[in-house]
Design an enzyme around this catalytic site. Structure first.
Site, mmCIF file in Angstrom:
data_model
loop_
_atom_site.group_PDB
_atom_site.id
_atom_site.type_symbol
_atom_site.label_atom_id
_atom_site.label_comp_id
_atom_site.label_asym_id
_atom_site.label_seq_id
_atom_site.Cartn_x
_atom_site.Cartn_y
_atom_site.Cartn_z
ATOM 1 N N HIS A 4 -10.107 -5.261 -3.789
ATOM 2 C CA HIS A 4 -8.808 -5.490 -3.161
ATOM 3 C C HIS A 4 -9.000 -5.933 -1.725
ATOM 4 C CE1 HIS A 4 -9.946 -1.249 -2.777
ATOM 5 N NE2 HIS A 4 -9.352 -1.251 -1.589
ATOM 6 N N GLU A 19 -12.158 3.642 -1.725
ATOM 7 C CA GLU A 19 -11.685 4.721 -2.601
ATOM 8 C C GLU A 19 -11.389 4.223 -4.007
ATOM 9 O OE1 GLU A 19 -8.274 6.368 -0.685
ATOM 10 O OE2 GLU A 19 -9.439 7.204 0.976
ATOM 11 N N VAL A 20 -10.839 3.030 -4.096
ATOM 12 C CA VAL A 20 -10.444 2.504 -5.402
ATOM 13 C C VAL A 20 -11.455 1.416 -5.807
ATOM 14 C CG1 VAL A 20 -8.625 1.413 -6.751
ATOM 15 C CG2 VAL A 20 -8.015 2.955 -4.866
ATOM 16 N N ASP A 75 0.850 -1.187 0.000
ATOM 17 C CA ASP A 75 0.000 0.000 0.000
ATOM 18 C C ASP A 75 0.888 1.241 0.000
ATOM 19 O OD1 ASP A 75 -3.195 0.555 0.898
ATOM 20 O OD2 ASP A 75 -1.795 2.223 1.150
ATOM 21 N N ILE A 76 0.476 2.244 -0.763
ATOM 22 C CA ILE A 76 1.283 3.459 -0.912
ATOM 23 C C ILE A 76 1.273 4.300 0.371
ATOM 24 C CG2 ILE A 76 -0.497 5.066 -1.758
ATOM 25 C CD1 ILE A 76 1.486 5.835 -4.000
ATOM 26 N N ASN A 80 -12.980 -3.335 1.786
ATOM 27 C CA ASN A 80 -14.033 -2.323 1.755
ATOM 28 C C ASN A 80 -14.902 -2.505 0.516
ATOM 29 O OD1 ASN A 80 -13.325 -0.866 4.120
ATOM 30 N ND2 ASN A 80 -11.651 0.122 3.018
HETATM 31 P P1 AMP Z 1 -9.864 1.543 -0.188
HETATM 32 O O1 AMP Z 1 -10.093 2.773 0.633
HETATM 33 O O2 AMP Z 1 -10.391 0.287 0.449
HETATM 34 O O3 AMP Z 1 -10.341 1.704 -1.605
HETATM 35 O O4 AMP Z 1 -8.296 1.302 -0.223
HETATM 36 C C1 AMP Z 1 -7.487 1.792 -1.235
HETATM 37 C C2 AMP Z 1 -6.061 1.672 -0.773
HETATM 38 O O5 AMP Z 1 -5.231 1.842 -1.905
HETATM 39 C C3 AMP Z 1 -5.648 2.731 0.260
HETATM 40 O O6 AMP Z 1 -5.118 2.071 1.406
HETATM 41 C C4 AMP Z 1 -4.574 3.542 -0.487
HETATM 42 O O7 AMP Z 1 -3.524 3.966 0.359
HETATM 43 C C5 AMP Z 1 -4.093 2.546 -1.529
HETATM 44 N N1 AMP Z 1 -3.527 3.131 -2.732
HETATM 45 C C6 AMP Z 1 -4.010 4.151 -3.480
HETATM 46 N N2 AMP Z 1 -3.238 4.382 -4.544
HETATM 47 C C7 AMP Z 1 -2.231 3.477 -4.493
HETATM 48 C C8 AMP Z 1 -1.109 3.192 -5.322
HETATM 49 N N3 AMP Z 1 -0.850 3.895 -6.433
HETATM 50 N N4 AMP Z 1 -0.278 2.183 -4.954
HETATM 51 C C9 AMP Z 1 -0.523 1.477 -3.829
HETATM 52 N N5 AMP Z 1 -1.574 1.679 -3.017
HETATM 53 C C10 AMP Z 1 -2.422 2.671 -3.335
#
Ligand code: AMP
Length: 123
Positions: A107, A102-103, A38-39, A94
């Site tokens: 995942h 968020e994404v 995770d970033i 999530n």
């Molecule tokens: P969620 O809120 O469940 O969608 O989690 C998304 C996760 O992706 C968060 O923990 C972010 O820190 C992580 N994230 C977003 N962009 C990146 C990226 N480019 N590389 C790695 N992790 C990321």
């Protein structure tokens, strides 16, 4: 406007990582599964595991993915957790707005490496 929680958005960050358009350290790269750190880590170990198929969240993944994809995914999660968090771990997946997703690409987050805090810290 397309709703990213209704229709898969090929512009999401993880889709870009899968296409090699954004960098990620590949901790595991198999036919159906990719894992990378995770970033913005929330624990000493914070790994994201994603299927390579176009799934928005766990709901459509488990409803639509093949048994091969589902088995490969969860076996990869188990292997990564055992390897990186031998003293225990937490899995988070999530889904949708109430979770704070968020994404919009399914995942699972593997968290560990130290004792973890409260499960649900805020409303
Ligand atoms: P969620 O809120 O469940 O969608 O989690 C998304 C996760 O992706 C968060 O923990 C972010 O820190 C992580 N994230 C977003 N962009 C990146 C990226 N480019 N590389 C790695 N992790 C990321």
């Amino acid at each position: 406007m397309v709703d990213a929680f209704e229709t898969y958005d090929d512009g999401n960050i993880f889709a870009k990582i899968l296409r090699g358009e954004l960098p990620a350290k590949r901790l595991l790269d198999e036919e159906h599964v990719l894992a990378f750190p995770d970033i913005a880590p929330q624990a000493l170990v914070h790994i994201l595991v994603i299927p390579k198929g176009r799934y928005i969240a766990q709901g459509d993944f488990h409803a639509s993915a093949s048994e091969t994809e589902i088995t490969a995914f969860w076996r990869a999660v188990a292997r990564l957790a055992a390897e990186h968090c031998p003293d225990g771990h937490r899995l988070i997946a999530n889904q949708g707005r109430h979770s704070g997703q968020e994404v919009p690409h399914f995942h699972v987050q593997i968290l560990g490496g130290r004792r973890l805090g409260a499960l649900v810290p805020e409303a």
